[in-house]
Design a protein around this motif. Structure first.
Motif, PDB file in Angstrom:
ATOM      1  N   PRO A  45      59.912  42.358  53.813  1.00 51.49           N
ATOM      2  CA  PRO A  45      60.340  43.681  53.337  1.00 51.49           C
ATOM      3  C   PRO A  45      61.834  43.906  53.555  1.00 51.49           C
ATOM      4  O   PRO A  45      62.394  43.522  54.581  1.00 51.49           O
ATOM      5  N   VAL A  46      62.465  44.510  52.572  1.00 49.14           N
ATOM      6  CA  VAL A  46      63.883  44.874  52.638  1.00 49.14           C
ATOM      7  C   VAL A  46      64.011  46.291  52.090  1.00 49.14           C
ATOM      8  O   VAL A  46      63.388  46.620  51.078  1.00 49.14           O
ATOM      9  N   TRP A  47      64.808  47.129  52.754  1.00 48.19           N
ATOM     10  CA  TRP A  47      64.959  48.485  52.227  1.00 48.19           C
ATOM     11  C   TRP A  47      66.414  48.941  52.267  1.00 48.19           C
ATOM     12  O   TRP A  47      67.212  48.469  53.064  1.00 48.19           O
ATOM     13  N   PHE A  48      66.732  49.857  51.368  1.00 48.27           N
ATOM     14  CA  PHE A  48      68.064  50.449  51.292  1.00 48.27           C
ATOM     15  C   PHE A  48      67.979  51.703  50.437  1.00 48.27           C
ATOM     16  O   PHE A  48      66.960  51.963  49.786  1.00 48.27           O
ATOM     17  N   ILE A  49      69.041  52.488  50.448  1.00 52.05           N
ATOM     18  CA  ILE A  49      69.109  53.704  49.632  1.00 52.05           C
ATOM     19  C   ILE A  49      70.336  53.601  48.731  1.00 52.05           C
ATOM     20  O   ILE A  49      71.472  53.713  49.210  1.00 52.05           O
ATOM     21  N   PRO A  50      70.165  53.350  47.438  1.00 50.31           N
ATOM     22  CA  PRO A  50      71.326  53.307  46.541  1.00 50.31           C
ATOM     23  C   PRO A  50      71.924  54.698  46.375  1.00 50.31           C
ATOM     24  O   PRO A  50      71.194  55.683  46.240  1.00 50.31           O
ATOM     25  N   THR A  51      73.234  54.772  46.390  1.00 44.89           N
ATOM     26  CA  THR A  51      73.912  56.071  46.330  1.00 44.89           C
ATOM     27  C   THR A  51      74.888  56.183  45.169  1.00 44.89           C
ATOM     28  O   THR A  51      75.540  57.215  45.023  1.00 44.89           O
ATOM     29  N   ARG A  52      74.977  55.154  44.354  1.00 43.56           N
ATOM     30  CA  ARG A  52      75.981  55.166  43.287  1.00 43.56           C
ATOM     31  C   ARG A  52      75.381  54.608  42.003  1.00 43.56           C
ATOM     32  O   ARG A  52      74.930  53.467  41.961  1.00 43.56           O
ATOM     33  N   ILE A  53      75.361  55.425  40.964  1.00 41.56           N
ATOM     34  CA  ILE A  53      74.844  54.993  39.666  1.00 41.56           C
ATOM     35  C   ILE A  53      75.774  53.928  39.083  1.00 41.56           C
ATOM     36  O   ILE A  53      76.999  54.033  39.159  1.00 41.56           O
ATOM     37  N   GLY A  54      75.175  52.889  38.520  1.00 36.65           N
ATOM     38  CA  GLY A  54      75.993  51.840  37.919  1.00 36.65           C
ATOM     39  C   GLY A  54      75.202  50.573  37.679  1.00 36.65           C
ATOM     40  O   GLY A  54      73.999  50.505  37.932  1.00 36.65           O
ATOM     41  N   GLU A  55      75.903  49.564  37.185  1.00 36.89           N
ATOM     42  CA  GLU A  55      75.320  48.253  36.904  1.00 36.89           C
ATOM     43  C   GLU A  55      75.901  47.237  37.885  1.00 36.89           C
ATOM     44  O   GLU A  55      77.121  47.140  38.034  1.00 36.89           O
ATOM     45  N   TYR A  56      75.029  46.473  38.528  1.00 39.76           N
ATOM     46  CA  TYR A  56      75.453  45.522  39.545  1.00 39.76           C
ATOM     47  C   TYR A  56      74.746  44.183  39.331  1.00 39.76           C
ATOM     48  O   TYR A  56      73.780  44.091  38.578  1.00 39.76           O
ATOM     49  N   ASP A  57      75.222  43.164  40.022  1.00 39.43           N
ATOM     50  CA  ASP A  57      74.632  41.835  39.919  1.00 39.43           C
ATOM     51  C   ASP A  57      73.608  41.606  41.030  1.00 39.43           C
ATOM     52  O   ASP A  57      73.737  42.134  42.137  1.00 39.43           O
ATOM     53  N   ILE A  58      72.607  40.794  40.714  1.00 44.46           N
ATOM     54  CA  ILE A  58      71.709  40.232  41.724  1.00 44.46           C
ATOM     55  C   ILE A  58      72.072  38.760  41.838  1.00 44.46           C
ATOM     56  O   ILE A  58      71.970  38.015  40.864  1.00 44.46           O
ATOM     57  N   ALA A  59      72.515  38.355  43.004  1.00 43.79           N
ATOM     58  CA  ALA A  59      72.968  36.976  43.194  1.00 43.79           C
ATOM     59  C   ALA A  59      72.000  36.219  44.092  1.00 43.79           C
ATOM     60  O   ALA A  59      71.346  36.802  44.957  1.00 43.79           O
ATOM     61  N   CYS A  60      71.910  34.922  43.867  1.00 46.04           N
ATOM     62  CA  CYS A  60      71.214  34.048  44.806  1.00 46.04           C
ATOM     63  C   CYS A  60      72.279  33.444  45.712  1.00 46.04           C
ATOM     64  O   CYS A  60      73.159  32.715  45.246  1.00 46.04           O
ATOM     65  N   SER A  61      72.197  33.759  47.005  1.00 46.84           N
ATOM     66  CA  SER A  61      73.222  33.330  47.956  1.00 46.84           C
ATOM     67  C   SER A  61      72.837  32.058  48.697  1.00 46.84           C
ATOM     68  O   SER A  61      73.446  31.722  49.711  1.00 46.84           O
ATOM     69  N   GLN A  62      71.814  31.373  48.213  1.00 47.96           N
ATOM     70  CA  GLN A  62      71.360  30.132  48.841  1.00 47.96           C
ATOM     71  C   GLN A  62      71.288  29.042  47.778  1.00 47.96           C
ATOM     72  O   GLN A  62      70.661  29.240  46.732  1.00 47.96           O
ATOM     73  N   LEU A  63      71.932  27.915  48.035  1.00 49.72           N
ATOM     74  CA  LEU A  63      71.874  26.809  47.087  1.00 49.72           C
ATOM     75  C   LEU A  63      70.415  26.391  46.906  1.00 49.72           C
ATOM     76  O   LEU A  63      69.764  25.950  47.852  1.00 49.72           O
ATOM     77  N   CYS A  64      69.899  26.549  45.687  1.00 51.82           N
ATOM     78  CA  CYS A  64      68.460  26.387  45.467  1.00 51.82           C
ATOM     79  C   CYS A  64      68.130  25.336  44.411  1.00 51.82           C
ATOM     80  O   CYS A  64      66.977  25.234  43.987  1.00 51.82           O
ATOM     81  N   GLY A  65      69.112  24.574  43.978  1.00 55.86           N
ATOM     82  CA  GLY A  65      68.845  23.545  42.983  1.00 55.86           C
ATOM     83  C   GLY A  65      69.989  23.420  41.997  1.00 55.86           C
ATOM     84  O   GLY A  65      71.009  24.114  42.094  1.00 55.86           O
ATOM     85  N   LEU A  66      69.812  22.538  41.016  1.00 59.98           N
ATOM     86  CA  LEU A  66      70.880  22.270  40.057  1.00 59.98           C
ATOM     87  C   LEU A  66      71.226  23.496  39.212  1.00 59.98           C
ATOM     88  O   LEU A  66      72.346  23.630  38.744  1.00 59.98           O
ATOM     89  N   GLY A  67      70.261  24.383  38.997  1.00 58.97           N
ATOM     90  CA  GLY A  67      70.515  25.571  38.183  1.00 58.97           C
ATOM     91  C   GLY A  67      70.884  26.794  38.997  1.00 58.97           C
ATOM     92  O   GLY A  67      70.840  27.914  38.477  1.00 58.97           O
ATOM     93  N   HIS A  68      71.263  26.595  40.254  1.00 55.20           N
ATOM     94  CA  HIS A  68      71.602  27.723  41.132  1.00 55.20           C
ATOM     95  C   HIS A  68      72.667  28.626  40.515  1.00 55.20           C
ATOM     96  O   HIS A  68      72.602  29.852  40.635  1.00 55.20           O
ATOM     97  N   PHE A  69      73.624  28.031  39.820  1.00 57.67           N
ATOM     98  CA  PHE A  69      74.748  28.794  39.269  1.00 57.67           C
ATOM     99  C   PHE A  69      74.301  29.835  38.247  1.00 57.67           C
ATOM    100  O   PHE A  69      74.989  30.836  38.030  1.00 57.67           O
ATOM    101  N   ARG A  70      73.153  29.619  37.604  1.00 59.55           N
ATOM    102  CA  ARG A  70      72.717  30.559  36.572  1.00 59.55           C
ATOM    103  C   ARG A  70      71.604  31.491  37.050  1.00 59.55           C
ATOM    104  O   ARG A  70      71.023  32.219  36.254  1.00 59.55           O
TER     105      ARG A  70
END
Length: 247
Positions: A194-219
């Motif tokens: 479980p992970v929790w947070f409270i977003p406070t700013r309307i907008g568009e953001y990225d979801i990134a994978c921060s762990q090298l997970c294979g050859l297609g990690h970059f995409r």
């Protein structure tokens, strides 16, 4: 907020940034201090001034005082900043009836999102139902699953409302990174974290994978949309209408 940091878009972002800045200031002081001490020692104890080596070591009180000072500073950061911030994230979860609850299932190389629908319950999933069109294996024959909404690489959330994410992985270790929210958590196969947070700013953001997970990690990139409550409800209503069979 420092100009080189991502914008602060969650309720706890300022607290995380403050701790990060304090740690970096401490590291800067240690770097300069120990660097200056190293230069002094190299000059002070050069072979020309000390032809005979001494094996007794330093006898002054300054070095001991400096070491004690560093330990105290690190204890203050740990006890008064790091531990309280960590405890708040892992122990003080919002009640599910007061939060937007979603499942995020990572895989090579995508983020699968599952919303429980109006009934607030997640439908059953089965490994044998996993396919390109049904990446999480959602069993639509389960009555609870009939109103579940699924997305790939697109997470919609309302602003100013607690969010509870149940994070897991289908294959290898990934890392769920929402930098503007100051959220980063490993997704581990066989575990629901479980992970929790409270977003406070309307907008568009990225979801990134921060762990090298294979050859297609970059995409392995997803998109986070923080919307007003009205816009989020409209989006959810449109998704639910799409689940209804045509008449």
């Amino acid at each position: 907020m420092l100009s080189y940091m991502p914008i602060q878009a969650s309720a706890h972002a300022a607290e995380i940034d403050q701790m990060t800045i304090l740690v970096h200031w401490l590291m800067a002081v240690l770097f300069v201090g120990w660097g200056a001490f190293f230069i002094y020692v190299v000059f002070r104890y050069r072979s020309g001034a000390n032809p005979k080596a001494s094996y007794e070591g330093a006898k002054g009180k300054i070095s001991k005082g400096l070491e004690i000072g560093v330990v105290i500073a690190e204890m203050v950061l740990l006890v008064f900043y790091a531990i309280p911030a960590w405890a708040k994230r892992v122990k003080q979860f919002p009640p599910e009836n007061e939060a937007t609850v979603v499942r995020v299932i990572a895989e090579q190389f995508a983020w699968n999102i599952q919303y429980p629908g109006p009934d607030g319950k997640f439908g059953r999933t089965k490994p044998e139902l996993v396919s390109a069109d049904n990446p999480i294996g959602l069993d639509r024959s389960d009555p609870v699953a009939k109103d579940d909404v699924t997305e790939i690489n697109q997470l919609h959330l309302p602003v100013d409302r607690p969010v509870l994410v149940h994070l897991s992985s289908k294959d290898v270790i990934h890392s769920f990174g929402l930098y503007e929210m100051r959220v980063k958590q490993d997704a581990i196969p066989g575990m629901s974290i479980p992970v929790w947070f409270i977003p406070t700013r309307i907008g568009e953001y990225d979801i990134a994978c921060s762990q090298l997970c294979g050859l297609g990690h970059f995409r392995m990139r997803g998109f986070l949309s923080i919307q007003s409550d009205a816009d989020y409800r409209k989006w959810m209503d449109d998704e639910l209408k799409g689940l209804q069979p045509a008449r």
